[in-house]
Scaffold this active site. Structure first.
Site, short mmCIF file in Angstrom:
data_model
loop_
_atom_site.label_atom_id
_atom_site.label_comp_id
_atom_site.label_asym_id
_atom_site.label_seq_id
_atom_site.Cartn_x
_atom_site.Cartn_y
_atom_site.Cartn_z
N ALA A 1 -23.65 6.07 34.72
CA ALA A 1 -22.62 7.12 34.85
C ALA A 1 -23.27 8.50 34.61
CB ALA A 1 -21.45 6.86 33.91
N HIS B 1 -11.81 5.45 29.35
CA HIS B 1 -10.79 6.36 29.89
C HIS B 1 -9.43 6.10 29.22
CE1 HIS B 1 -13.13 7.85 33.55
NE2 HIS B 1 -13.94 7.05 32.88
N HIS C 1 -25.43 5.09 23.82
CA HIS C 1 -25.73 5.10 25.26
C HIS C 1 -25.27 6.41 25.90
CE1 HIS C 1 -21.49 4.47 25.46
NE2 HIS C 1 -21.47 4.23 26.75
N ASN D 1 -17.24 9.71 25.11
CA ASN D 1 -16.41 9.47 23.92
C ASN D 1 -17.29 9.19 22.70
OD1 ASN D 1 -13.63 9.41 25.14
ND2 ASN D 1 -14.68 7.89 26.40
N SER D 2 -18.33 8.40 22.91
CA SER D 2 -19.22 8.09 21.80
C SER D 2 -19.92 9.34 21.30
CB SER D 2 -20.26 7.04 22.22
OG SER D 2 -19.61 5.81 22.46
N GLU E 1 -17.49 11.26 19.28
CA GLU E 1 -17.21 10.58 18.01
C GLU E 1 -18.39 10.74 17.04
OE1 GLU E 1 -14.38 7.57 20.55
OE2 GLU E 1 -16.18 6.73 19.65
N ASP F 1 -6.42 10.42 36.19
CA ASP F 1 -7.86 10.26 36.06
C ASP F 1 -8.61 10.79 37.28
OD1 ASP F 1 -9.41 8.22 33.99
OD2 ASP F 1 -10.52 8.62 35.84
N ALA G 1 -16.37 -3.41 18.18
CA ALA G 1 -16.48 -2.88 16.81
C ALA G 1 -15.46 -1.76 16.59
CB ALA G 1 -17.88 -2.31 16.60
N1 UDP Z 1 -15.78 1.46 21.47
C1 UDP Z 1 -15.34 0.82 20.34
N2 UDP Z 1 -15.96 -0.33 19.97
C2 UDP Z 1 -16.97 -0.89 20.67
C3 UDP Z 1 -17.43 -0.22 21.83
C4 UDP Z 1 -16.81 0.95 22.20
O1 UDP Z 1 -14.41 1.29 19.68
O2 UDP Z 1 -17.48 -1.92 20.26
C5 UDP Z 1 -15.09 2.68 21.92
C6 UDP Z 1 -15.83 3.95 21.53
O3 UDP Z 1 -15.42 4.37 20.25
C7 UDP Z 1 -15.41 4.91 22.63
C8 UDP Z 1 -15.18 4.01 23.84
O4 UDP Z 1 -15.02 2.68 23.32
O5 UDP Z 1 -14.20 5.54 22.29
C9 UDP Z 1 -16.34 3.98 24.81
O6 UDP Z 1 -16.35 5.14 25.54
P1 UDP Z 1 -17.70 5.86 25.93
O7 UDP Z 1 -17.34 7.06 26.75
O8 UDP Z 1 -18.52 6.14 24.74
O9 UDP Z 1 -18.50 4.80 26.78
P2 UDP Z 1 -18.12 3.81 27.99
O10 UDP Z 1 -17.65 2.57 27.39
O11 UDP Z 1 -17.08 4.50 28.82
O12 UDP Z 1 -19.41 3.64 28.69
#
Ligand code: UDP
Length: 473
Positions: free
Chosen positions: A384, A16, A361, A365-366, A369, A116, A344
């Site tokens: 979630a 978030h 997963h 956001n993933s 991306e 949020d 990462a």
């Molecule tokens: N992310 C990252 N490096 C990591 C793990 C996650 O940069 O090793 C970032 C990813 O690019 C994304 C966010 O963390 O922007 C994770 O958000 P997402 O909605 O995908 O999953 P959540 O962590 O909320 O389950």
């Protein structure tokens, strides 16, 4: 004339905070004064990035009442919660921010509050000062529509078992789910702290000024329309917000401090051929048992593909040992795979031409991306709203294949996906062939649409401008 002033208040979770910072940058680049509200321990994450850029973004902090809510001092992000059953305490602490927020709004009087979804109480607080509140869910239109229709029609209540599929009613596509794929609070109607809060969340969607969505029209047009026209929500789509990160540094430094030096990471990626590496990452919260880690390792090896595998720093297991990868696996894979233990630089990696696929997963956001990188995905939802997101990727966009996850589970869980299934899914997206080519072509097409959406004149660019105009008048 004074600049329009927006407050942004994200949930204290990487999934978030990261898009909220991008959102603030986006608004700032359109001439809006942006202020992010967060807690003291989360502030450096924002300021670090803001200092590098020239945007007019400021950060205000509210003390986080962790101890008062029954958490340990210093627990200020969701990924620090020691076990899922402590989540209600974390939510309790966030709800205690209501009064401090009220004082802040009274003093600062911003023109708009983007808060949020986890803070339903922000709507009445903002209303006291006549400040329009926008809800930020952090997910896309498809999922907002699907989860709303489950709430309205409850088809999950009429099946006889957790594994019996039911159809999500009244959507533009035929979408089947099972009860075991739903969050516990959506499986039935028993009152829990979370369920009560999520009901309030849905209600505040209607009582707030509107909803701001990190998505773009061309990705899910049927659902952008359905959300507005059928479900009657006032919504603005402004994404993918991650595309505002254009420089290597911006892409590399999102969220936590990377566990790998970006130069070293790029060097590794540069040594690989285009589309030859699969990137494997489960977000900021994903956790696995030691046996599941073993199966992932076996699966990656059996797939024969080169890989980058992000292994979240393991929580210490009961016996005091950190979860380990199978013995000699790292040594055996040293020419084929790069294992990143910890955080990462995800966007930097995904955007590299050597990346040809993404095991995800299905955090929103993933997914976005991955879409922006134009790579096909192996979907492995865990908790979630991730099982909904999987449906969008595999059945509507058809840019990914499922690994076969069947069970919603928070924490390491018990559902074990076997190495053979992992290898099979990875090969389906990475190896040459009609199916993989089809997915790759469609993935590239949505990538191009994503880029166009945020450029001047694009759908997200225009919606952002429309929102700013409306708030100005
Ligand atoms: N992310 C990252 N490096 C990591 C793990 C996650 O940069 O090793 C970032 C990813 O690019 C994304 C966010 O963390 O922007 C994770 O958000 P997402 O909605 O995908 O999953 P959540 O962590 O909320 O389950």
């Amino acid at each position: 004339m004074a600049k329009l002033h927006f407050f942004f208040f994200p949930m204290m979770a990487q999934g978030h905070m990261i898009p909220t910072l991008d959102m603030a940058k986006l608004f700032a680049s359109h001439g809006v004064k942006a202020t992010i509200i967060t807690t003291p321990l989360n502030a450096p994450y924002f300021t670090r990035s803001i200092q590098r850029t020239h945007h007019s973004i400021s950060v205000l902090t509210l003390k986080f009442p962790a101890v008062e809510a029954g958490l340990v001092e210093g627990c200020e992000t969701v990924d620090q919660i020691p076990s899922p059953d402590m989540l209600p305490k974390f939510l309790k602490a966030t709800a205690m921010l209501q009064d401090p927020l009220e004082r802040l709004l009274q003093d600062s009087r911003p023109d708009c509050l983007v808060a949020d979804m986890f803070f339903p109480w922000a709507t009445p607080v903002a209303a006291k000062f006549n400040i329009p509140r926008l809800v930020f869910h952090g997910t896309g239109f498809f999922t907002l529509c699907a989860s709303e229709n489950l709430r309205l029609y409850m088809p999950q209540a009429s099946v006889s078992s957790d594994d019996e599929p039911f159809m999500v009613p009244n959507l533009p596509h035929k979408i089947m789910l099972t009860r075991s794929q739903l969050p516990e609070n959506e499986r039935c109607d028993t009152e829990t702290v979370l369920l009560t809060m999520l009901k309030q969340v849905k209600e505040t969607e209607l009582t707030s000024y509107g909803v701001i969505v990190n998505s773009f029209y061309e990705l899910e047009p049927d659902y952008a329309d359905y959300y507005r026209n059928v479900l009657g929500r006032r919504a603005w789509h402004i994404g993918p917000v991650s595309l505002c990160n254009r420089e290597v540094e911006d892409k590399a430094q999102r969220g936590k401090e990377s566990a790998i030096d970006e130069v070293e990471c790029l060097k590794w990626l540069n040594s690989k051929k285009p589309n030859s590496v699969i990137y494997v990452c489960f977000g900021s919260l994903g956790d696995f048992t030691a046996s599941q880690l073993f199966e992932i390792a076996m699966g990656l090896e059996a797939s024969g593909q080169q890989f980058i595998w992000v292994v979240r720093k393991g929580k210490i297991e009961e016996d005091g040992h950190e979860k380990r990868l199978p013995e000699e696996f790292e040594e055996r894979m040293k020419d084929k795979g790069l294992i990143i233990r910890g955080w990462a630089p995800q966007v930097l990696i995904l955007d590299h031409e050597s990346i040809g696929g993404f095991v995800t997963h299905c955090g929103w956001n993933s997914i976005l991306e991955g879409v922006c990188a134009g790579v096909p995905m192996v979907t492995w939802p865990q908790f979630a709203e991730q099982f909904y997101n999987e449906k969008l990727v595999t059945e509507i966009l058809r840019i990914g294949v499922g690994v076969g996850a069947r069970q919603w589970q928070l924490g390491a869980g018990s559902d074990c996906i076997k190495g053979e299934a992992i290898a099979k899914a990875v090969k389906r997206v990475m190896e040459a062939g009609e199916e993989a080519e089809g997915m790759r072509t469609r993935a590239r097409a949505v990538k191009d649409m994503a880029k166009k959406a945020v450029e001047e004149g694009g759908s997200s660019y225009s919606d952002l401008n429309a929102l700013i105009q409306e708030m100005s008048s």
